[in-house]
Design a protein around this motif. Structure first.
Motif, PDB file in Angstrom:
ATOM      1  N   ASN A 273       0.819  -1.216   0.000  1.00  7.79           N
ATOM      2  CA  ASN A 273       0.000   0.000   0.000  1.00  7.79           C
ATOM      3  C   ASN A 273       0.853   1.266   0.000  1.00  7.79           C
ATOM      4  N   ASP A 274       2.071   1.151  -0.536  1.00 10.05           N
ATOM      5  CA  ASP A 274       2.934   2.316  -0.702  1.00 10.05           C
ATOM      6  C   ASP A 274       2.576   3.005  -2.024  1.00 10.05           C
ATOM      7  N   PHE A 278       3.397   2.365  -6.516  1.00  6.71           N
ATOM      8  CA  PHE A 278       2.406   2.228  -7.576  1.00  6.71           C
ATOM      9  C   PHE A 278       2.604   3.328  -8.626  1.00  6.71           C
ATOM     10  N   VAL A 279       2.859   4.535  -8.169  1.00  2.95           N
ATOM     11  CA  VAL A 279       3.094   5.649  -9.094  1.00  2.95           C
ATOM     12  C   VAL A 279       4.322   5.372  -9.961  1.00  2.95           C
ATOM     13  N   TYR A 285       5.241   4.452 -18.469  1.00  5.88           N
ATOM     14  CA  TYR A 285       4.269   4.620 -19.547  1.00  5.88           C
ATOM     15  C   TYR A 285       4.061   6.100 -19.859  1.00  5.88           C
ATOM     16  N   VAL A 286       3.988   6.896 -18.818  1.00  5.40           N
ATOM     17  CA  VAL A 286       3.821   8.339 -19.017  1.00  5.40           C
ATOM     18  C   VAL A 286       5.040   8.915 -19.728  1.00  5.40           C
ATOM     19  N   GLU A 287       6.226   8.496 -19.300  1.00  9.83           N
ATOM     20  CA  GLU A 287       7.457   8.991 -19.917  1.00  9.83           C
ATOM     21  C   GLU A 287       7.563   8.560 -21.379  1.00  9.83           C
ATOM     22  N   LEU A 314      -4.574   6.633  -4.338  1.00  7.13           N
ATOM     23  CA  LEU A 314      -3.826   6.325  -5.552  1.00  7.13           C
ATOM     24  C   LEU A 314      -4.194   7.219  -6.727  1.00  7.13           C
ATOM     25  N   LEU A 315      -5.485   7.361  -7.011  1.00 10.54           N
ATOM     26  CA  LEU A 315      -5.878   8.157  -8.174  1.00 10.54           C
ATOM     27  C   LEU A 315      -5.416   9.609  -8.078  1.00 10.54           C
ATOM     28  N   PRO A 316      -5.567  10.283  -6.923  1.00 12.16           N
ATOM     29  CA  PRO A 316      -5.044  11.655  -6.839  1.00 12.16           C
ATOM     30  C   PRO A 316      -3.545  11.735  -7.121  1.00 12.16           C
TER      31      PRO A 316
END
Length: 324
Positions: A273-274, A278-279, A285-287, A314-316
């Motif tokens: 749950n870190d 996850f980010v 993918y973003v890069e 997570l979403l924020p």
């Protein structure tokens, strides 16, 4: 800002549960959803494989906002492309324009069941390209007669056709599939954050079109439990596409992954749950230039706490991600 999606993983939950999960994902604020379309799970421990298109129809009625998508359907072996076109058009009507048709060249695991053998990779791509052409013609309202290298179509027409056909996505893994996607698809689908895939896609006509990736994650307040669950149900993920597309059943996947250790899985799948872990799993993918990323929460019985945590934390955090 990258759009974050939710995966209805048909290999790890039954049909009613999957619909409940996507309703929860819509409530939690996910931007879109995708659905796997398999005849079999990869491993016995996953334990499910309901018919994805029935699940999608139910999901279309149970939700109001969240987009729906196949990730992906193979329109060449288990399904004929004319039938895929009919199913997709119906889904677009049921969802009132929220459906996207994700297509790919398939996996032996699911396609061998009809007994027509498993073609070589280059033949599968030929079949996919021909199938996409047929689907496009049907979406355009044409009365289709087609006698090609791999498919015959006799006097086919879609009688219930949405005003706006569903966008078509094509899964890519190399230069040739990127060429097919760039020429024929409205969006690109991939499971690896390789910028070369995007470059090849854009070179063949994909510039400005959405690029969708997918990342498995395993949320649990007990990280050791998350690692154990990810190893039990998702260690097949380490095999890579070239291996995974060829294996014919769960016994093959069990044998191919028998030496994959829990710590190996924990290196490739964020567990626990870190939020930062996850980010960081999504960041490549973003890069690379992906515009959308769908997350897979491993474990059909662990969706509710994951969705609650995702909504709060997570979403924020993921929505703050920007390419450097």
């Amino acid at each position: 800002m990258v759009a974050i999606g939710y995966t209805m993983m048909t290999e790890q939950a039954g049909p009613r549960e999957l619909v409940d999960h996507v309703v929860g994902a819509e409530r939690a604020g996910f931007d879109f959803s995708v659905t796997s379309d398999h005849y079999s799970p990869w491993l016995d421990s996953q334990g499910h494989a309901p018919y994805a298109w029935s699940v999608l129809g139910a999901a279309a009625q149970a939700t109001t906002r969240i987009p729906l998508m196949t990730y992906v359907t193979c329109p060449t072996t288990r399904y004929h492309p004319t039938v895929v076109a009919q199913k997709a058009a119906t889904m677009q009507l049921l969802s009132e324009g929220r459906f996207r048709l994700g297509l790919g060249s398939g996996e032996n695991l699911n396609e061998h069941v009809v007994g027509n053998g498993w073609p070589a990779a280059h033949v599968r791509l030929e079949m996919l390209e021909e199938a996409v052409d047929i689907i496009h013609a049907l979406f355009a309202g044409e009365n289709v007669n087609h006698h090609g290298t791999h498919f015959d179509v006799e006097n086919a027409k879609l009688w219930d056709l949405p005003r706006t056909p569903p966008p078509i996505g094509v899964a890519v893994s190399g230069k040739r599939s990127c060429g097919i996607a760039g020429r024929l698809a409205d969006l690109m689908i991939a499971t690896e954050p390789r910028s070369q895939l995007i470059e090849d896609f854009e070179e063949h006509g994909g510039a400005g079109k959405p690029k969708i990736g997918q990342v498995p994650v395993c949320f649990d307040t007990d990280r050791d439990a998350a690692i154990a669950r990810a190893h039990d149900q998702f260690r097949w993920f380490a095999g890579g596409w070239k291996v995974n597309s060829e294996l014919p059943g769960t016994e093959g996947f069990a044998g191919a992954t028998q030496f994959v250790r829990p710590e190996d899985v924990a290196e490739s799948i964020p567990c626990g749950n870190d939020v930062d872990r996850f980010v960081e799993a999504v960041r490549p993918y973003v890069e690379a230039g992906f515009t959308e990323v769908a997350l897979i929460q491993v474990g059909g019985d662990h969706q509710k706490p994951y969705l609650e945590w995702a909504e709060r934390k997570l979403l924020p955090a993921l929505r703050e991600l920007r390419p450097s």
